[in-house]
Motif scaffolding. Sequence first.
Motif, mmCIF file in Angstrom:
data_model
loop_
_atom_site.group_PDB
_atom_site.id
_atom_site.type_symbol
_atom_site.label_atom_id
_atom_site.label_comp_id
_atom_site.label_asym_id
_atom_site.label_seq_id
_atom_site.Cartn_x
_atom_site.Cartn_y
_atom_site.Cartn_z
ATOM 1 N N TRP A 11 0.781 -1.225 0.000
ATOM 2 C CA TRP A 11 0.000 0.000 0.000
ATOM 3 C C TRP A 11 0.811 1.271 0.000
ATOM 4 O O TRP A 11 0.277 2.346 -0.070
ATOM 5 C CB TRP A 11 -1.004 0.000 1.127
ATOM 6 C CG TRP A 11 -0.460 0.031 2.509
ATOM 7 C CD1 TRP A 11 0.087 -0.986 3.205
ATOM 8 C CD2 TRP A 11 -0.457 1.149 3.384
ATOM 9 N NE1 TRP A 11 0.423 -0.587 4.450
ATOM 10 C CE2 TRP A 11 0.104 0.721 4.599
ATOM 11 C CE3 TRP A 11 -0.880 2.468 3.272
ATOM 12 C CZ2 TRP A 11 0.261 1.566 5.680
ATOM 13 C CZ3 TRP A 11 -0.727 3.294 4.365
ATOM 14 C CH2 TRP A 11 -0.170 2.845 5.540
ATOM 15 N N GLN A 12 2.104 1.151 0.034
ATOM 16 C CA GLN A 12 2.928 2.346 -0.051
ATOM 17 C C GLN A 12 3.414 2.511 -1.486
ATOM 18 O O GLN A 12 3.647 1.544 -2.185
ATOM 19 C CB GLN A 12 4.135 2.235 0.872
ATOM 20 C CG GLN A 12 3.778 2.227 2.325
ATOM 21 C CD GLN A 12 3.451 3.600 2.828
ATOM 22 O OE1 GLN A 12 3.847 4.585 2.248
ATOM 23 N NE2 GLN A 12 2.717 3.674 3.902
ATOM 24 N N MET A 13 3.568 3.726 -1.902
ATOM 25 C CA MET A 13 4.110 3.999 -3.223
ATOM 26 C C MET A 13 5.518 4.526 -3.059
ATOM 27 O O MET A 13 5.775 5.343 -2.185
ATOM 28 C CB MET A 13 3.261 5.043 -3.928
ATOM 29 C CG MET A 13 1.871 4.583 -4.232
ATOM 30 S SD MET A 13 0.926 5.901 -4.947
ATOM 31 C CE MET A 13 0.158 6.543 -3.476
ATOM 32 N N THR A 14 6.426 4.046 -3.899
ATOM 33 C CA THR A 14 7.771 4.586 -3.886
ATOM 34 C C THR A 14 7.725 5.807 -4.785
ATOM 35 O O THR A 14 7.701 5.683 -6.001
ATOM 36 C CB THR A 14 8.781 3.561 -4.396
ATOM 37 O OG1 THR A 14 8.695 2.427 -3.545
ATOM 38 C CG2 THR A 14 10.191 4.107 -4.384
ATOM 39 N N ALA A 15 7.680 6.977 -4.161
ATOM 40 C CA ALA A 15 7.489 8.189 -4.948
ATOM 41 C C ALA A 15 7.846 9.419 -4.143
ATOM 42 O O ALA A 15 7.900 9.378 -2.926
ATOM 43 C CB ALA A 15 6.033 8.293 -5.380
ATOM 44 N N ARG A 16 8.101 10.467 -4.835
ATOM 45 C CA ARG A 16 8.186 11.784 -4.227
ATOM 46 C C ARG A 16 6.882 12.465 -4.600
ATOM 47 O O ARG A 16 6.628 12.703 -5.776
ATOM 48 C CB ARG A 16 9.379 12.562 -4.754
ATOM 49 C CG ARG A 16 10.667 11.999 -4.261
ATOM 50 C CD ARG A 16 11.831 12.763 -4.856
ATOM 51 N NE ARG A 16 13.045 12.167 -4.358
ATOM 52 C CZ ARG A 16 13.865 12.759 -3.500
ATOM 53 N NH1 ARG A 16 13.606 13.958 -3.062
ATOM 54 N NH2 ARG A 16 14.944 12.160 -3.091
ATOM 55 N N LEU A 17 6.072 12.733 -3.610
ATOM 56 C CA LEU A 17 4.750 13.277 -3.869
ATOM 57 C C LEU A 17 4.835 14.791 -3.933
ATOM 58 O O LEU A 17 5.053 15.448 -2.930
ATOM 59 C CB LEU A 17 3.777 12.835 -2.774
ATOM 60 C CG LEU A 17 3.647 11.323 -2.612
ATOM 61 C CD1 LEU A 17 2.734 11.000 -1.454
ATOM 62 C CD2 LEU A 17 3.152 10.695 -3.878
ATOM 63 N N SER A 24 -3.218 12.605 -2.764
ATOM 64 C CA SER A 24 -4.551 12.056 -2.548
ATOM 65 C C SER A 24 -4.582 10.557 -2.818
ATOM 66 O O SER A 24 -5.187 9.797 -2.064
ATOM 67 C CB SER A 24 -5.544 12.784 -3.457
ATOM 68 O OG SER A 24 -6.821 12.234 -3.311
ATOM 69 N N GLU A 25 -3.926 10.121 -3.892
ATOM 70 C CA GLU A 25 -3.857 8.685 -4.203
ATOM 71 C C GLU A 25 -3.120 7.932 -3.100
ATOM 72 O O GLU A 25 -3.529 6.842 -2.700
ATOM 73 C CB GLU A 25 -3.150 8.469 -5.539
ATOM 74 C CG GLU A 25 -3.953 8.914 -6.737
ATOM 75 C CD GLU A 25 -3.147 8.833 -8.023
ATOM 76 O OE1 GLU A 25 -2.135 8.099 -8.064
ATOM 77 O OE2 GLU A 25 -3.532 9.510 -8.988
ATOM 78 N N TYR A 26 -2.042 8.507 -2.620
ATOM 79 C CA TYR A 26 -1.248 7.904 -1.548
ATOM 80 C C TYR A 26 -2.079 7.771 -0.278
ATOM 81 O O TYR A 26 -2.119 6.706 0.345
ATOM 82 C CB TYR A 26 0.000 8.755 -1.302
ATOM 83 C CG TYR A 26 0.668 8.503 0.016
ATOM 84 C CD1 TYR A 26 1.427 7.356 0.212
ATOM 85 C CD2 TYR A 26 0.542 9.404 1.062
ATOM 86 C CE1 TYR A 26 2.049 7.112 1.429
ATOM 87 C CE2 TYR A 26 1.155 9.165 2.275
ATOM 88 C CZ TYR A 26 1.911 8.028 2.452
ATOM 89 O OH TYR A 26 2.504 7.778 3.660
ATOM 90 N N VAL A 27 -2.764 8.837 0.103
ATOM 91 C CA VAL A 27 -3.590 8.813 1.318
ATOM 92 C C VAL A 27 -4.705 7.782 1.172
ATOM 93 O O VAL A 27 -4.937 6.984 2.087
ATOM 94 C CB VAL A 27 -4.157 10.222 1.636
ATOM 95 C CG1 VAL A 27 -5.190 10.163 2.746
ATOM 96 C CG2 VAL A 27 -3.018 11.172 2.003
#
Length: 171
Positions: A11-17, A24-27
Amino acid sequence: MLLHINTTSDWQMTARLSNGDQRSEYVSAAILAAQEYCRDNRLQFTDTRRRVLEILLEAELPLGAYAILSQLNDEGFGSQPPVAYRALDFLESNGFVHKVDRLAAYVACANPHQPHSPSFLICRNCGSVQEARITSPHRAVRAAARAGGFRIERESIEAVGICASCSSSGH
């Protein structure tokens, strides 16, 4: 806005938000995973617990309990400190958030439900906090504790310095 995530969990994304859509997608993904975790483990993921986790996931900086309580109160969840502290205790004890002792504040965990001892990189200029995956210092602390007959109940490493963003801007 920068959120540093170092994990490959479901459920975690490897990204710099860096924009609202990514955040919003991450949350949303994090909340969905928290709901599933609580359901699978027969834990109650109340509206207050959910909202506190959302607040921390949306935050750009670590938040103290009273800042969280203020936001909860503004949204009709109540104004008594136990409202925030109970939710934070639940979220911390179940691996959703960490307390950054140096700041007396909380951050959403970057590696929920993966065994780890948190390590934090705290920028003394802008106040940002990154959760880092550091293992060797933790091993050394655990070895020293074993050698001394000491039982560790909670462990975290907090390093203070200047983040990359502040360094590049000359702070």
